[in-house]
Scaffold this active site. Structure first.
Site, PDB file in Angstrom:
ATOM      1  N   ARG A  98       5.903 -23.863  17.627  1.00  0.00           N
ATOM      2  CA  ARG A  98       7.284 -23.451  17.932  1.00  0.00           C
ATOM      3  C   ARG A  98       8.222 -24.620  18.204  1.00  0.00           C
ATOM      4  O   ARG A  98       9.404 -24.547  17.917  1.00  0.00           O
ATOM      5  CB  ARG A  98       7.311 -22.566  19.181  1.00  0.00           C
ATOM      6  CG  ARG A  98       7.047 -21.130  18.918  1.00  0.00           C
ATOM      7  CD  ARG A  98       7.454 -20.299  20.125  1.00  0.00           C
ATOM      8  NE  ARG A  98       6.689 -19.069  20.172  1.00  0.00           N
ATOM      9  CZ  ARG A  98       6.941 -17.994  19.423  1.00  0.00           C
ATOM     10  NH1 ARG A  98       7.949 -17.993  18.594  1.00  0.00           N
ATOM     11  NH2 ARG A  98       6.180 -16.923  19.513  1.00  0.00           N
ATOM     12  N   VAL A 111       6.731 -19.940   7.563  1.00  0.00           N
ATOM     13  CA  VAL A 111       7.338 -21.146   8.102  1.00  0.00           C
ATOM     14  C   VAL A 111       7.187 -21.225   9.620  1.00  0.00           C
ATOM     15  O   VAL A 111       7.122 -20.201  10.299  1.00  0.00           O
ATOM     16  CB  VAL A 111       8.826 -21.285   7.695  1.00  0.00           C
ATOM     17  CG1 VAL A 111       8.939 -21.658   6.236  1.00  0.00           C
ATOM     18  CG2 VAL A 111       9.611 -20.019   7.996  1.00  0.00           C
ATOM     19  N   ASP A 166      12.683 -11.543   7.343  1.00  0.00           N
ATOM     20  CA  ASP A 166      11.601 -11.508   6.358  1.00  0.00           C
ATOM     21  C   ASP A 166      11.749 -10.210   5.562  1.00  0.00           C
ATOM     22  O   ASP A 166      12.516 -10.154   4.602  1.00  0.00           O
ATOM     23  CB  ASP A 166      10.279 -11.612   7.131  1.00  0.00           C
ATOM     24  CG  ASP A 166       9.052 -11.762   6.258  1.00  0.00           C
ATOM     25  OD1 ASP A 166       9.132 -12.395   5.209  1.00  0.00           O
ATOM     26  OD2 ASP A 166       7.980 -11.242   6.632  1.00  0.00           O
ATOM     27  N   GLY A 209      11.299 -16.116  18.933  1.00  0.00           N
ATOM     28  CA  GLY A 209      11.596 -17.083  17.888  1.00  0.00           C
ATOM     29  C   GLY A 209      12.979 -17.707  17.888  1.00  0.00           C
ATOM     30  O   GLY A 209      13.154 -18.817  17.398  1.00  0.00           O
ATOM     31  N   LYS A 248      14.139 -14.816   3.826  1.00  0.00           N
ATOM     32  CA  LYS A 248      13.267 -14.880   2.637  1.00  0.00           C
ATOM     33  C   LYS A 248      13.668 -13.760   1.696  1.00  0.00           C
ATOM     34  O   LYS A 248      13.171 -12.633   1.814  1.00  0.00           O
ATOM     35  CB  LYS A 248      11.803 -14.670   3.056  1.00  0.00           C
ATOM     36  CG  LYS A 248      11.214 -15.753   3.920  1.00  0.00           C
ATOM     37  CD  LYS A 248       9.745 -15.441   4.159  1.00  0.00           C
ATOM     38  CE  LYS A 248       9.224 -16.077   5.408  1.00  0.00           C
ATOM     39  NZ  LYS A 248       7.927 -15.522   5.827  1.00  0.00           N
ATOM     40  N   GLU A 261      19.116 -14.221  15.158  1.00  0.00           N
ATOM     41  CA  GLU A 261      17.714 -14.095  14.734  1.00  0.00           C
ATOM     42  C   GLU A 261      17.221 -15.421  14.172  1.00  0.00           C
ATOM     43  O   GLU A 261      17.973 -16.147  13.529  1.00  0.00           O
ATOM     44  CB  GLU A 261      17.604 -13.048  13.621  1.00  0.00           C
ATOM     45  CG  GLU A 261      17.153 -11.675  14.073  1.00  0.00           C
ATOM     46  CD  GLU A 261      15.655 -11.586  14.297  1.00  0.00           C
ATOM     47  OE1 GLU A 261      15.027 -12.611  14.647  1.00  0.00           O
ATOM     48  OE2 GLU A 261      15.110 -10.482  14.148  1.00  0.00           O
TER      49      GLU A 261
END
Ligand code: IMP
Length: 179
Positions: free
Chosen positions: A165, A153, A103, A43, A131, A99
């Site tokens: 992505r 998201v 989460d 990610g 979050k 990162e």
């Protein structure tokens, strides 16, 4: 799922935030020989690419891959496993974890412990989005781009089942997960 994600954070807002983070990190690490950026795959690859090019201090880049167990899309068990380690040693180095998203905090907590045990000169973490409502573990984030509501998201490196992505903005898809 075929609907196009709705915009949560625009391309422009991301670019401004990344530039600001790059300037702040460059100021904070001024005088340090070299900063090692550790990108968490998959990610963070786009965020890391943009952030690293905003740094005005000497730095190197390495990657680590982790896997969160549970549902293939929500990854919500809190169980984390190392899938691919760094190629370089970090003992005595100044390390900044990069990162995409925090989460529940389990992934970053695992990573801080894993890398902290290798005796870096310093260890901090940066995340583009967080979050706050989902937090289960308290883990210190030194740099944070955006606090967002509890939505799944996608875009700017973030995926839903490996899709979306490479969207240039961060968006969300209603009903992307059942929670
Ligand atoms: P954690 O709950 O903080 O450990 O996050 C686990 C991982 O789930 C993150 O590193 C992401 O890969 C993924 N993740 C959590 N929320 C989202 C999201 O909204 N979009 C895409 N990936 C997410």
């Amino acid at each position: 799922m075929t609907t196009q994600p709705k915009t949560l954070i625009s391309e422009q807002a991301i670019a401004e935030k990344v530039a600001g983070l790059g300037a702040q990190i460059s100021r904070d690490y001024a005088g340090v020989d070299s900063l090692m950026l550790v990108g968490v795959l998959k990610g963070s690859f786009i965020f890391l690419a943009d952030l690293s090019r905003r740094l005005t201090i000497p730095h190197t880049v390495d990657f680590i891959a982790l896997s969160s167990y549970g549902n293939a899309t929500t990854r919500a068990t809190g169980e984390v496993r190392l899938m691919m380690d760094l190629r370089t040693t970090i003992a005595g180095k100044h390390v900044l974890i990069v990162e995409d998203i925090v989460d529940t905090g389990h992934t970053l907590d695992y990573l801080m412990r894993l890398l902290g045990a290798r005796e870096p000169a310093s260890l901090k973490a940066c995340a583009l989005v967080r979050k706050p409502d989902r937090r289960e573990v308290d883990v210190e984030l030194s740099y944070i781009g955006f606090d967002i509501p509890n939505k799944w998201v996608v875009g700017y490196g973030l995926d839903f089942a490996d899709k979306f992505r490479t969207l240039p903005y961060i968006g969300y898809v209603d009903d992307a997960r059942a929670s």
